[in-house]
Design an enzyme around this catalytic site. Structure first.
Site, PDB file in Angstrom:
ATOM      1  N   LYS A 195       0.856  -1.205   0.000  1.00  0.00           N
ATOM      2  CA  LYS A 195       0.000   0.000   0.000  1.00  0.00           C
ATOM      3  C   LYS A 195       0.886   1.248   0.000  1.00  0.00           C
ATOM      4  CE  LYS A 195      -4.255  -1.297   2.487  1.00  0.00           C
ATOM      5  NZ  LYS A 195      -5.032  -1.006   3.725  1.00  0.00           N
ATOM      6  N   GLU A 234     -14.939  11.078  11.943  1.00  0.00           N
ATOM      7  CA  GLU A 234     -15.124  11.408  10.529  1.00  0.00           C
ATOM      8  C   GLU A 234     -16.567  11.087  10.168  1.00  0.00           C
ATOM      9  OE1 GLU A 234     -15.358   7.141   9.781  1.00  0.00           O
ATOM     10  OE2 GLU A 234     -15.922   8.757   8.425  1.00  0.00           O
ATOM     11  N   LEU A 249     -33.962   9.195   3.221  1.00  0.00           N
ATOM     12  CA  LEU A 249     -35.327   8.637   3.293  1.00  0.00           C
ATOM     13  C   LEU A 249     -35.614   7.830   2.036  1.00  0.00           C
ATOM     14  CD1 LEU A 249     -37.685  11.398   4.803  1.00  0.00           C
ATOM     15  CD2 LEU A 249     -37.050   9.191   5.805  1.00  0.00           C
ATOM     16  N   ALA A 279     -36.162   4.647   0.310  1.00  0.00           N
ATOM     17  CA  ALA A 279     -36.446   3.240   0.626  1.00  0.00           C
ATOM     18  C   ALA A 279     -35.774   2.351  -0.410  1.00  0.00           C
ATOM     19  CB  ALA A 279     -37.952   3.017   0.602  1.00  0.00           C
ATOM     20  N   CYS A 336     -20.104   0.441   7.722  1.00  0.00           N
ATOM     21  CA  CYS A 336     -20.285   1.274   8.921  1.00  0.00           C
ATOM     22  C   CYS A 336     -21.615   1.125   9.634  1.00  0.00           C
ATOM     23  CB  CYS A 336     -20.069   2.730   8.538  1.00  0.00           C
ATOM     24  SG  CYS A 336     -18.433   3.006   7.901  1.00  0.00           S
TER      25      CYS A 336
HETATM   26  C1  UDX Z   1     -22.092   6.030   6.092  1.00  0.00           C
HETATM   27  C2  UDX Z   1     -22.454   7.404   6.642  1.00  0.00           C
HETATM   28  O1  UDX Z   1     -23.288   8.068   5.686  1.00  0.00           O
HETATM   29  C3  UDX Z   1     -21.187   8.221   6.871  1.00  0.00           C
HETATM   30  O2  UDX Z   1     -21.508   9.477   7.426  1.00  0.00           O
HETATM   31  C4  UDX Z   1     -20.281   7.452   7.824  1.00  0.00           C
HETATM   32  O3  UDX Z   1     -19.087   8.169   8.059  1.00  0.00           O
HETATM   33  C5  UDX Z   1     -19.975   6.087   7.256  1.00  0.00           C
HETATM   34  O4  UDX Z   1     -21.177   5.350   6.986  1.00  0.00           O
HETATM   35  P1  UDX Z   1     -21.401   4.958   3.801  1.00  0.00           P
HETATM   36  O5  UDX Z   1     -21.703   3.684   4.504  1.00  0.00           O
HETATM   37  O6  UDX Z   1     -20.118   5.108   3.092  1.00  0.00           O
HETATM   38  O7  UDX Z   1     -21.476   6.197   4.864  1.00  0.00           O
HETATM   39  O8  UDX Z   1     -22.550   5.204   2.713  1.00  0.00           O
HETATM   40  P2  UDX Z   1     -24.014   5.823   2.751  1.00  0.00           P
HETATM   41  O9  UDX Z   1     -24.111   6.740   1.610  1.00  0.00           O
HETATM   42  O10 UDX Z   1     -24.353   6.323   4.080  1.00  0.00           O
HETATM   43  O11 UDX Z   1     -24.962   4.531   2.413  1.00  0.00           O
HETATM   44  C6  UDX Z   1     -24.974   3.474   3.326  1.00  0.00           C
HETATM   45  C7  UDX Z   1     -26.051   2.483   2.864  1.00  0.00           C
HETATM   46  O12 UDX Z   1     -27.341   3.077   3.033  1.00  0.00           O
HETATM   47  C8  UDX Z   1     -25.942   2.086   1.391  1.00  0.00           C
HETATM   48  O13 UDX Z   1     -26.207   0.689   1.273  1.00  0.00           O
HETATM   49  C9  UDX Z   1     -27.066   2.882   0.729  1.00  0.00           C
HETATM   50  O14 UDX Z   1     -27.595   2.198  -0.407  1.00  0.00           O
HETATM   51  C10 UDX Z   1     -28.096   2.924   1.835  1.00  0.00           C
HETATM   52  N1  UDX Z   1     -29.015   4.064   1.759  1.00  0.00           N
HETATM   53  C11 UDX Z   1     -28.529   5.329   1.860  1.00  0.00           C
HETATM   54  C12 UDX Z   1     -30.381   3.807   1.645  1.00  0.00           C
HETATM   55  O15 UDX Z   1     -30.809   2.657   1.550  1.00  0.00           O
HETATM   56  N2  UDX Z   1     -31.243   4.862   1.623  1.00  0.00           N
HETATM   57  C13 UDX Z   1     -30.805   6.155   1.720  1.00  0.00           C
HETATM   58  O16 UDX Z   1     -31.636   7.069   1.672  1.00  0.00           O
HETATM   59  C14 UDX Z   1     -29.403   6.404   1.831  1.00  0.00           C
END
Ligand code: UDX
Length: 441
Positions: free
Chosen positions: A36, A162, A261, A263, A271
């Site tokens: 890396k 973060e 929001l 669905a 995370c």
């Molecule tokens: C998330 C948090 O948003 C971020 O702030 C944190 O630091 C890390 O975890 P991430 O997991 O990278 O980020 O992606 P995110 O865009 O939050 O989407 C997470 C999951 O939720 C995805 O599977 C996405 O498809 C889903 N999602 C997101 C929904 O199903 N509906 C939504 O309205 C938004």
């Protein structure tokens, strides 16, 4: 301008290092993995994150960033050290802190050696250690203890969570909604706050535990919004209502907000499940009930299988049927398949005897490592759709919304199932397709 050490070059550490270099600091990125380190020093990000390669190249060219396997070299040069190592989920939902505890111990030793070996004034300068990894409330205090046990000299301890989303992490770092810095000593919190001088957003100064909890609470609430939207979606189908129109109507309320929001087939990624499970674990360990968060996880566990339900509603038995799966990543703009709803759908379809032909713009290689030959991998949406009895869209790649109707007409069947909101349901219905969507009327 400050000299910073960033420990860990995963998507948090590397984005943090590259963005701090962009903000005018000098950064030493430390990782145990010399492959890396070599990639980073060659200007190639080991992870796919839009904009990161360019940022890295720019920073390397200005000698504002270098990667190294030597923690002591980085600590000797730096006045701040960010801990950005992994804090994965353990089997029981708790957070495995072994990696960050080891990193803290090594950092303590490196700080001690710096103090002893270097008589330069730099060694006398107060070094601030900052936890950026997501850790349960109370962890930073225990890491502080570890550092003291390693006889680290006078140092400060802060916690700076973060809020980076995969696929927009660079932008989320440079244009966040807020910056949170927790710490016991005001001078350390102020010093860390000044590192973000170029970022004009509210700076929240608080204690270590509060900073840790703000991160957990934020992620848990985002997951709650999504599971609420999904439970609402499952209801809307029964009422013949389109859940996205309901979400639009809700979202204008400033107290609610339209974001998160959407669905669909449920949330995935590295995370949400990890952080919500950890908060549930830590709360229960302290005797608190977590009825809402338990429900958030319960709804999400079942949601991907709504896609399978809709396929069965349209096709009957799935055994022997050819299903075109659009999407494998846990969301768009990433190659990451961790906890991906699409992978769960693929597994469930294979288990029911279906032949799955999947397409994803970025995640096919990672999916192949996970699923192997259990499914087929197409090089284009059209190739996946060809001769399929049905199509299931599970990852919200915007490019899927541009697939021409002519490509869908290569299907043998006319069933389109959608686990997000990307396709033009009206056009598909008008073209004679049977469209079934989660939460869609
Ligand atoms: C998330 C948090 O948003 C971020 O702030 C944190 O630091 C890390 O975890 P991430 O997991 O990278 O980020 O992606 P995110 O865009 O939050 O989407 C997470 C999951 O939720 C995805 O599977 C996405 O498809 C889903 N999602 C997101 C929904 O199903 N509906 C939504 O309205 C938004």
């Amino acid at each position: 301008m400050a000299d910073l050490c960033v420990v860990g070059t995963g998507y948090v550490g590397l984005v943090t290092g590259a963005c701090f270099a962009e903000l005018g600091h000098r950064v030493w990125c430390v990782d145990l993995d010399d492959r890396k380190v070599a990639l980073i020093n060659a200007g190639k990000s080991p992870i796919y994150e839009p904009g990161l390669d360019e940022l890295l190249k720019r920073s390397l060219k200005r000698h504002a960033l270098v990667a190294t396997t030597s923690l002591s070299e980085a600590v000797t040069q730096a006045d701040f050290s960010f801990l950005c190592v992994g804090t994965p989920s353990a089997e029981d939902g708790s957070t495995d802190l072994s990696i960050i505890r080891r990193a803290a111990s090594e950092l303590g030793k490196a700080l001690h050696d710096k103090h002893v070996n270097s008589r330069k004034s730099k060694a006398k300068k107060r070094h601030v250690v900052i936890v950026k990894s997501t850790v349960p409330p109370g962890t930073s205090e225990s890491l502080d203890q570890l550092l003291r046990e390693a006889a680290a000299p006078d140092f400060g301890m802060c916690m700076n969570p973060e809020f980076l989303r995969e696929g927009s992490a660079v932008n989320d770092f440079l244009q966040p909604d807020r910056i949170v810095v927790g710490g016991n000593e005001r001078k350390d919190v102020d010093a860390v706050g000044r590192l973000y001088a170029g970022v004009k957003v509210p700076l929240i100064k608080t204690g270590l535990r509060t900073a840790e909890m703000i991160k957990y609470a934020s992620n848990s609430f985002l997951a709650t919004k999504i599971s609420f939207a999904n439970e609402l979606a499952n209801m809307c189908e029964q009422f013949g209502i389109d859940v996205y129109e309901v979400a639009d109507g809700m979202g204008y309320d400033r107290r609610i907000g339209r974001a998160f929001l959407n669905a669909g087939a449920g949330f995935g990624g590295s995370c949400f499940k990890k952080d919500v499970s950890s908060l549930i674990y830590e709360a229960k360990k302290r005797g608190s009930r977590t009825a809402i968060l338990d429900a958030v996880m319960g709804v999400n566990e079942l949601q991907p299988f709504r896609v399978v339900d809709l396929l069965e509603r349209g096709l009957g038995s799935l055994s022997g049927k050819r299903i075109a799966l659009l999407g494998l990543a846990f969301k768009d703009e990433t190659d990451d398949i961790r906890d991906s709803a699409a992978i769960k759908v693929a597994r469930a379809l294979v288990k029911k005897g279906a032949l799955v032909v999947a397409y994803d713009p970025k995640a096919a290689e990672n999916a192949r490592r996970e699923l192997g030959g259990a499914i087929l991998y197409a090089n284009s949406p059209k190739e996946a759709l060809k001769d399929a009895d049905a199509c299931a869209l599970v990852t919200e790649w915007k490019s899927f919304g541009k697939i021409p109707l002519s490509a869908f007409k290569y299907m043998r069947g006319r069933l389109v199932v959608e686990g997000r909101q990307v396709l033009d349901k009206k056009a598909l219905k008008k073209a004679g397709f049977k469209y079934l969507g989660i939460g869609r009327a």
